[in-house]
Scaffold this motif. Sequence first.
Motif, PDB file in Angstrom:
ATOM      1  N   THR A 116      -3.218   0.982  -1.179  1.00  0.00           N
ATOM      2  CA  THR A 116      -3.222   0.216  -2.217  1.00  0.00           C
ATOM      3  C   THR A 116      -3.074   1.039  -3.343  1.00  0.00           C
ATOM      4  O   THR A 116      -2.407   0.564  -4.262  1.00  0.00           O
ATOM      5  CB  THR A 116      -5.211  -0.625  -2.341  1.00  0.00           C
ATOM      6  OG1 THR A 116      -5.708   0.573  -2.310  1.00  0.00           O
ATOM      7  CG2 THR A 116      -5.038  -2.023  -1.070  1.00  0.00           C
ATOM      8  N   HIS A 130       0.422  -1.014  -4.662  1.00  0.00           N
ATOM      9  CA  HIS A 130      -0.087  -1.373  -6.543  1.00  0.00           C
ATOM     10  C   HIS A 130      -0.060  -1.346  -6.953  1.00  0.00           C
ATOM     11  O   HIS A 130      -0.917  -0.919  -8.112  1.00  0.00           O
ATOM     12  CB  HIS A 130      -1.904  -2.018  -5.661  1.00  0.00           C
ATOM     13  CG  HIS A 130      -2.074  -3.081  -4.671  1.00  0.00           C
ATOM     14  ND1 HIS A 130      -1.467  -2.621  -3.435  1.00  0.00           N
ATOM     15  CD2 HIS A 130      -2.045  -4.202  -5.030  1.00  0.00           C
ATOM     16  CE1 HIS A 130      -2.045  -3.931  -2.995  1.00  0.00           C
ATOM     17  NE2 HIS A 130      -1.582  -4.824  -3.309  1.00  0.00           N
ATOM     18  N   ASP A 180       2.458   0.373 -10.733  1.00  0.00           N
ATOM     19  CA  ASP A 180       3.498  -0.007 -11.659  1.00  0.00           C
ATOM     20  C   ASP A 180       4.300  -0.713 -11.023  1.00  0.00           C
ATOM     21  O   ASP A 180       4.852  -1.569 -11.041  1.00  0.00           O
ATOM     22  CB  ASP A 180       3.664   1.046 -12.577  1.00  0.00           C
ATOM     23  CG  ASP A 180       2.776   0.975 -13.809  1.00  0.00           C
ATOM     24  OD1 ASP A 180       2.097   0.935 -13.561  1.00  0.00           O
ATOM     25  OD2 ASP A 180       2.467   2.496 -14.332  1.00  0.00           O
ATOM     26  N   ASN A 181       5.581   0.207  -9.461  1.00  0.00           N
ATOM     27  CA  ASN A 181       6.282  -0.434  -9.400  1.00  0.00           C
ATOM     28  C   ASN A 181       5.737  -1.391  -7.917  1.00  0.00           C
ATOM     29  O   ASN A 181       7.162  -1.740  -7.193  1.00  0.00           O
ATOM     30  CB  ASN A 181       7.007   0.402  -9.301  1.00  0.00           C
ATOM     31  CG  ASN A 181       7.049   1.646  -7.802  1.00  0.00           C
ATOM     32  OD1 ASN A 181       5.620   1.689  -7.670  1.00  0.00           O
ATOM     33  ND2 ASN A 181       7.874   2.377  -7.582  1.00  0.00           N
ATOM     34  N   ALA A 182       4.782  -1.433  -7.679  1.00  0.00           N
ATOM     35  CA  ALA A 182       4.478  -2.349  -6.280  1.00  0.00           C
ATOM     36  C   ALA A 182       5.284  -3.817  -6.375  1.00  0.00           C
ATOM     37  O   ALA A 182       5.652  -4.001  -5.665  1.00  0.00           O
ATOM     38  CB  ALA A 182       3.582  -2.058  -5.991  1.00  0.00           C
ATOM     39  N   SER A 183       4.691  -4.411  -7.187  1.00  0.00           N
ATOM     40  CA  SER A 183       5.829  -5.632  -7.171  1.00  0.00           C
ATOM     41  C   SER A 183       7.466  -5.556  -6.829  1.00  0.00           C
ATOM     42  O   SER A 183       7.832  -6.569  -6.408  1.00  0.00           O
ATOM     43  CB  SER A 183       4.983  -6.525  -8.921  1.00  0.00           C
ATOM     44  OG  SER A 183       6.673  -6.397  -9.665  1.00  0.00           O
ATOM     45  N   THR A 184       8.057  -4.269  -7.491  1.00  0.00           N
ATOM     46  CA  THR A 184       9.754  -4.397  -6.956  1.00  0.00           C
ATOM     47  C   THR A 184       9.719  -4.039  -5.768  1.00  0.00           C
ATOM     48  O   THR A 184      10.748  -4.003  -4.869  1.00  0.00           O
ATOM     49  CB  THR A 184      10.083  -2.989  -8.287  1.00  0.00           C
ATOM     50  OG1 THR A 184      10.175  -3.604  -9.912  1.00  0.00           O
ATOM     51  CG2 THR A 184      11.443  -3.193  -8.047  1.00  0.00           C
ATOM     52  N   LYS A 212       7.469  -4.519  -3.203  1.00  0.00           N
ATOM     53  CA  LYS A 212       7.047  -5.457  -2.429  1.00  0.00           C
ATOM     54  C   LYS A 212       8.286  -7.005  -1.757  1.00  0.00           C
ATOM     55  O   LYS A 212       8.883  -7.727  -0.970  1.00  0.00           O
ATOM     56  CB  LYS A 212       6.034  -6.224  -3.133  1.00  0.00           C
ATOM     57  CG  LYS A 212       5.564  -7.635  -1.169  1.00  0.00           C
ATOM     58  CD  LYS A 212       3.956  -8.008  -2.418  1.00  0.00           C
ATOM     59  CE  LYS A 212       3.583  -9.160  -1.285  1.00  0.00           C
ATOM     60  NZ  LYS A 212       2.190  -9.635  -1.844  1.00  0.00           N
ATOM     61  N   GLU A 213       9.250  -6.846  -3.684  1.00  0.00           N
ATOM     62  CA  GLU A 213      10.427  -7.806  -3.782  1.00  0.00           C
ATOM     63  C   GLU A 213      11.295  -7.530  -3.158  1.00  0.00           C
ATOM     64  O   GLU A 213      12.315  -8.597  -2.822  1.00  0.00           O
ATOM     65  CB  GLU A 213      10.722  -8.422  -5.603  1.00  0.00           C
ATOM     66  CG  GLU A 213      11.302  -8.958  -5.622  1.00  0.00           C
ATOM     67  CD  GLU A 213      11.515 -10.305  -4.623  1.00  0.00           C
ATOM     68  OE1 GLU A 213      12.573 -11.388  -4.247  1.00  0.00           O
ATOM     69  OE2 GLU A 213      10.077 -10.983  -5.003  1.00  0.00           O
TER      70      GLU A 213
END
Length: 331
Positions: free
Chosen positions: A52, A56, A58-62, A64-65
């Motif tokens: 995690t 998880h 700062d760039n984790a959402s990028t 994942k997308e």
Amino acid sequence: MKKKKKNFISLLIVLAVIISIAAFGYSAIDSKLSKLNTTKISKDPSNLGIDTEKFHSDNASTIKENYVNILLLGVDSIDKSNGTARADSNIILTLDRSHKKIKLTSLMRDMLMNNVGKKSQDKLTHAYAYGGPELSLKVINENLNMNMQNFIKVDFRSFYKIIDTLGGVNVNVKSNEIASLNKYIKEVAVSEKKTPTYLTKAGMQKLNGIQALAYCRIRYVGNGDFERTERQREVLTAIFSKMSSMNISEASNLLDTILPNVETSLSKRDILSYASYVFINNIRTIEQFRLPESKPGYSTDKMINGVFYLDWDREGNIKDLHQFIFEGELN
């Protein structure tokens, strides 16, 4: 770079056919997807072996997308010599939205993995036997520092039925493969309560479903599992060659054959979303990778208590895997 293994072909067809009938209409596809066998697994990253902290940041959402990673499992439901089906095919399917391509990373079945169920070390193929798809996800995520949260699984029976639905595939069979191929033809035919049709000659010829499956299972001719992956590529090429000429009706019928034999944790919404993205963006590039790599020192044959394992250099293989999948975007 090589790909592996037997049921990876079936799994790709599932995706390809869904894409090919995208214009068929949402309601029709939605109805067909209802034939999938859906299995719920934990959504807690820690239960799936995901770091995690790493995923998880700062760039984790990028990440994942842009990089959707799904575990493809090919389960040997025919060879149950140990009493339980094993996942002989473990492939990381990556939908790379950042570079608009699909990536396939094959993991050799005999790779020595840490924390496989109650064992401190064991073969990757045994993870499925000990704990199903959820344990397979956890073992691969932990050992390769990956972030997969979903799986798709098929077995041998879906594979040969797909080939038969396509009317067979043309394959160039070598003379030294015939004896082993016929052995597997008999094994599969007996398991399926069908009359075996043996091959009598080498060369380019049309194989039916059971024959093509037997061809993909040849393991002890040539360079073992590594050469078996080459046979998969030949069959895969033949399959896509036939699929390229399918019309909507034929593609729809093929889905009817495939979907009842597929198990997944993906929702219908996810499947439609990913397939639509590939279709709309006309993604045709498929890149391939294999672990362990063929670089010197990246894998080593190892015997433990008389059992063969494929040991591997963690640092080098994982570094190259992450570069292949995330292309420098994962810190």
